[in-house]
Design an enzyme around this catalytic site. Structure first.
Site, short mmCIF file in Angstrom:
data_model
loop_
_atom_site.label_atom_id
_atom_site.label_comp_id
_atom_site.label_asym_id
_atom_site.label_seq_id
_atom_site.Cartn_x
_atom_site.Cartn_y
_atom_site.Cartn_z
N ARG A 1 67.59 68.02 58.79
CA ARG A 1 67.00 66.69 58.85
C ARG A 1 67.43 65.92 60.10
NH1 ARG A 1 69.49 62.08 57.66
NH2 ARG A 1 68.17 60.24 57.59
N SER B 1 58.25 63.51 56.19
CA SER B 1 59.59 64.01 56.51
C SER B 1 59.63 65.51 56.78
CB SER B 1 60.60 63.62 55.43
OG SER B 1 60.12 63.94 54.16
N PHE C 1 64.24 71.84 46.68
CA PHE C 1 63.12 72.01 45.75
C PHE C 1 62.39 73.34 45.98
CE2 PHE C 1 62.98 67.26 46.75
CZ PHE C 1 63.91 66.96 45.78
N GLU D 1 56.47 71.78 43.00
CA GLU D 1 56.82 72.88 43.91
C GLU D 1 56.49 74.25 43.33
OE1 GLU D 1 58.91 70.47 42.92
OE2 GLU D 1 58.90 69.21 44.71
#
Lengths: 299, 319
Positions: B171, B41, B87, B62
């Protein structure tokens, strides 16, 4: 390249000198941490005068071994060994924590030569060290990355993220060590947040783990030499140390984690440290008196 | 510059990031990519396939990723670290602050899936604060490209920009209205429409909405300047101030909290150099929720409609 000190007794005397520097820095600064730096003086002396390949005249030498101080609050011990090995003048030590100083309250990468990365918020140095070790493998470099951690620091999840990453990637060029002094700011580590069985936990992350007396020079040198030869696994040396080592009224007392001596306390501390140095040197009482008078002074 | 808005192809800006990483990898062997279990993604997958030896899987960690990237940069590498913006820089802000920004190392941070248009995943996954928390960091550059081609250019430009860079991406597929000839320079805001009644300053997905709004306003006789302020930091003080002076009224538009975001940044500039009435379009101090992207941008007021009403409101305040 730094000239290696190989004789154990000479290294032990150097540790006493480093402790002397730490007390003088802290009383002048008026704030900071006492117990950790004193407890780790032997390990840092061993690293900078025996174990590590480094060159104070060329701090950016590409093939140098790296020291990452993830427990940034014990920086007085790092600053003292850097000064004593020639990265900057000894007189800088007196500027610790003062405005404009190259010696920040917690290490800053760009402020003084020999500081590899900025640290303070716990856990962060561990990932940086793993990143350097991983990059060194990519570039087929042969230097080692030494990672200094505190035991209280291991409360931070980030440390365990690093343990997983280094174990998975078999970073045998990474040599970590934990100051296992069982104290943190609020008290004993096993009461605040139990870590035991610490060695087994880290072993289970696919690391080689040694447990040593972190105030025993022979054991320190031998553990690091074993770790340097490790193949296929990162190394962890759990250094059991006495917090405040060398100063009787600070030893094993968590209250001295984040506190510094006032003038009278500092004089008493210096007196004890110099007395110890004298014992090591096996000097007669006359000569000792001179030494104690000289080093036990706050100029 | 006249950007044609008819018959536009649609593509998510993260696609441009993925393409740029591969191009950078081909040109410079020091470019490495890190990802936290989101290679598909974030589109890092393209780089991973082409240069597996230069791809580092961190797992869902992260904070560790930020430190490892900093360590790699200290050896002269140019690490690109990718995850969702909530994140990274959300969860690992302290690591970005100290290990990356205080050290001032060349780490490039991709914040994917930013904005309300993330959609169904809901509020936890919709980063509406990332511009605010990155632009306060010393040494940091903050870029919000408007479409996938600009994202590609921003990513490529970030590699040669010294120090840490944050690139904010979205996105959903959005209209592709710039092309490879459209100017892009870090620190330079671009004027896409010229008009002297009001200046609309926007970034990211809201630049397209601003162009639509400007065309609609033109039909009502209101002439709007549309400025793409893709560099939130360094911000283009000169262009923002001179356009505010020329138009006398400003509307900002972003898919982010207006507090601390582009709206806040523009107000900081104009408060000092040229105080004019400002209206701000964006998310108003609230969390998002699940839904289709189109439903969410409507409900949370991130469309041309809110830009038009804000233009009318600010014109009433204009002296």
């Amino acid at each position: 390249m730094i000239k290696r000190v190989t004789e154990i007794k000479k290294l032990e005397i150097l540790s006493d000198n480093i402790r002397e520097d730490i007390i003088k820095m802290l009383v002048e600064a008026g704030s900071g941490h006492s117990a950790g730096p004193l407890g780790m003086a032997d390990v840092f002396t061993a690293l900078y005068f025996n174990v590590m390949n480094h060159n104070p005249n060329d701090p950016e030498w590409k093939d140098r071994d790296r020291l990452i101080l993830s427990n940034g609050h014990i920086c007085p011990v790092l600053y003292a060994v850097l000064a004593r090995s020639g990265y900057f003048a000894m007189k800088e030590l007196k500027t610790l924590r003062k405005l404009g100083s190259i010696l920040q309250g917690h290490p800053h990468r760009h402020s003084a030569p020999g500081i590899e990365t900025s640290t303070g918020p716990l856990g962060q140095g561990s990932s940086v060290a793993a990143g350097i070790a991983y990059g060194a493998k990519m570039d087929k470099k042969r230097f080692k990355v030494f990672l200094s951690m505190g035991d209280g620091e291991c409360d931070e999840g980030q440390c365990w993220e690093t343990f997983m990453f280094a174990g998975k990637n078999k970073l045998d060029n990474l040599i970590a060590f934990i100051d296992r002094n069982f104290i943190q700011i609020d008290g004993n580590t096993e009461q605040i947040m139990p870590l035991e069985p610490l060695a087994d936990k880290i072993k289970s992350f696919n690391w080689n783990v040694q447990v040593i007396d972190g105030n025993n020079m022979k054991q320190i040198i031998s553990a690091f030499s074993k770790a340097k030869a490790s193949k296929g696994k990162p190394s962890m040396i759990i250094c059991k140390t006495i917090p405040g080592k060398g100063v009787s009224f600070m030893e094993r007392r968590f209250e001295w984690h984040g506190k510094v001596p006032v003038k009278d306390e500092a004089l008493k501390a210096l007196h004890e440290i110099c007395e110890h140095e004298c014992k090591l040197r096996k000097w007669d009482s006359q000569k000792c008196k001179l030494l104690i008078n000289k080093c036990g002074m706050l100029e | 510059m006249k950007l044609d808005l008819s018959n536009l192809k649609k593509e998510a800006s993260r696609e441009g990031y993925g393409r740029a990483l591969v191009k950078l990898g081909e040109k410079n062997k020091e470019v490495v990519a890190l990802c936290c279990d989101l290679t598909d993604s974030t589109r890092v997958e393209l780089f991973k396939k082409k240069f597996p030896e230069r791809f580092i899987e961190i797992g869902v960690a992260e904070q560790n990723m930020a430190g490892i990237a900093a360590g790699l940069a200290m050896l002269g590498k140019i690490p690109f670290m990718s995850s969702y913006a909530v994140f990274s820089p959300g969860r690992n802000w302290d690591q970005i602050r100290v290990s990356i920004c205080y050290n001032n190392v060349d780490v490039k941070i991709q914040g994917a899936h930013a904005g309300i248009s993330v959609g169904r995943d809901g509020a936890t996954h919709q980063a509406l604060e990332d511009i605010a928390i990155t632009r306060v960091l010393p040494n940091m550059t903050v870029l919000v490209p408007c479409d996938s081609i600009q994202a590609e250019k921003a990513t490529i430009a970030s590699a040669s920009k010294k120090g840490p860079v944050y690139i904010r991406l979205s996105r959903t597929k959005t209209p592709l209205f710039t092309d490879y000839n459209t100017p892009f320079k870090i620190g330079k805001a671009d004027i896409y429409r010229s008009g002297s009644d009001v200046c609309i300053i926007s970034c990211g997905t809201m630049v397209y909405e601003s162009l639509i709004a400007a065309d609609d306003l033109a039909r009502e006789g209101i002439k709007a300047t549309v400025m793409n302020c893709h560099s939130i930091k360094p911000i283009d003080n000169d262009t923002i101030s001179s356009m505010a002076r020329k138009c006398g009224a400003v509307v900002t538009a972003e898919e982010h909290q207006i507090n601390g975001g582009l709206g806040g940044a523009v107000a900081e500039v104009l408060g000092k150099s040229c105080p004019v009435p400002i209206e701000m379009v964006g998310v108003l101090d609230t969390f998002g929720e699940s839904g289709e992207p189109e439903e969410l941008i409507k409900k949370y007021g991130c469309t041309s409609k809110e830009i038009i009403s804000s233009v009318k409101a600010v014109l009433k305040r204009k002296r």
